[in-house]
Design a protein around this motif. Structure first.
Motif, short mmCIF file in Angstrom:
data_model
loop_
_atom_site.label_atom_id
_atom_site.label_comp_id
_atom_site.label_asym_id
_atom_site.label_seq_id
_atom_site.Cartn_x
_atom_site.Cartn_y
_atom_site.Cartn_z
N SER A 96 -22.51 85.46 26.20
CA SER A 96 -23.52 85.93 27.12
C SER A 96 -24.06 85.06 27.79
O SER A 96 -24.60 84.74 29.10
CB SER A 96 -24.44 87.22 26.59
N VAL A 131 -22.13 83.70 30.53
CA VAL A 131 -22.18 84.56 31.72
C VAL A 131 -23.32 84.21 32.44
O VAL A 131 -23.54 84.34 33.95
CB VAL A 131 -22.06 86.19 31.38
N LEU A 132 -24.43 84.31 31.93
CA LEU A 132 -25.72 83.98 32.57
C LEU A 132 -25.72 82.71 32.93
O LEU A 132 -26.46 82.47 34.26
CB LEU A 132 -26.97 84.07 31.29
N ALA A 168 -23.17 81.09 34.43
CA ALA A 168 -22.35 81.32 35.65
C ALA A 168 -23.35 82.09 36.85
O ALA A 168 -23.34 81.70 37.92
CB ALA A 168 -20.98 82.29 35.22
N CYS A 169 -23.75 83.17 36.37
CA CYS A 169 -24.62 83.85 37.43
C CYS A 169 -25.74 83.03 37.94
O CYS A 169 -26.16 83.20 39.25
CB CYS A 169 -25.28 85.11 36.63
N SER A 170 -26.56 82.08 37.17
CA SER A 170 -27.78 81.22 37.63
C SER A 170 -27.23 80.24 38.63
O SER A 170 -27.37 79.84 39.73
CB SER A 170 -28.13 80.83 36.36
N LEU A 195 -24.35 80.72 40.44
CA LEU A 195 -23.89 81.37 41.88
C LEU A 195 -25.16 81.65 42.54
O LEU A 195 -25.24 82.01 43.74
CB LEU A 195 -23.11 82.60 41.47
N ALA A 196 -26.41 82.02 41.91
CA ALA A 196 -27.58 82.39 42.30
C ALA A 196 -28.48 81.16 43.26
O ALA A 196 -29.32 81.45 43.84
CB ALA A 196 -28.60 83.12 41.69
N ARG A 250 -21.29 76.80 48.14
CA ARG A 250 -20.35 77.83 47.26
C ARG A 250 -19.29 77.40 46.70
O ARG A 250 -18.82 77.97 45.59
CB ARG A 250 -19.94 78.76 48.40
N TRP A 254 -18.64 78.14 42.63
CA TRP A 254 -17.88 78.85 41.98
C TRP A 254 -17.02 78.07 40.91
O TRP A 254 -16.59 78.39 39.81
CB TRP A 254 -16.88 79.57 43.08
N ALA A 306 -19.26 77.62 37.87
CA ALA A 306 -19.37 79.01 37.02
C ALA A 306 -17.96 79.36 36.59
O ALA A 306 -18.15 79.68 35.30
CB ALA A 306 -19.59 80.14 38.38
#
Length: 122
Positions: free
Chosen positions: A2, A5-6, A8-10, A12-13, A18, A22, A25
């Protein structure tokens, strides 16, 4: 997994370009999957702790210079293996129930409030 995942999300945010976001991430997700697989393969390691003598038997091998440190509900057991390398096991709250945590605290014996001497001159 997890945290991968967090992570990778951070990325991307963020305001990173870009293409770089990516790539980072994807690298975070692959690294998290590799770490998860490694930890799942480890399985359980039997530990016999004698805090008063500072020794432990870990996975059937006697070790020296073992020390137990508590950081909130998490316990860290540090020791040196046969090749004199520092090793560490972390006992998270989900790995030890209330009874086992209490037993480990009692087995570790009294700990000093401070590792070093006084911080001020006499």
């Amino acid at each position: 997994m997890s945290l991968g995942v967090l992570g990778a999300c951070s990325v991307l945010a963020s305001e990173m370009p870009r293409t770089a976001a990516w790539l980072i991430a994807a690298a975070a997700m692959v690294y998290a999957a590799l770490l998860s697989d490694r930890h799942l393969r480890l399985g359980r390691v039997p530990v016999v702790w004698n805090g008063r003598l500072g020794t432990a038997t870990i996975d059937g091998v006697a070790t020296g210079e073992a020390s137990l440190q508590w950081r909130g509900p998490i316990a860290f057991l540090h020791w040196r293996d046969g090749a004199r390398r520092r090793r560490c096991l972390a006992f998270w709250p989900d790995a030890l129930d209330r009874k086992a945590r209490r037993e480990l605290r009692l087995a570790a014996g009294p700990t000093a409030a401070s590792r070093t001497g006084p911080s001020m001159a006499p």
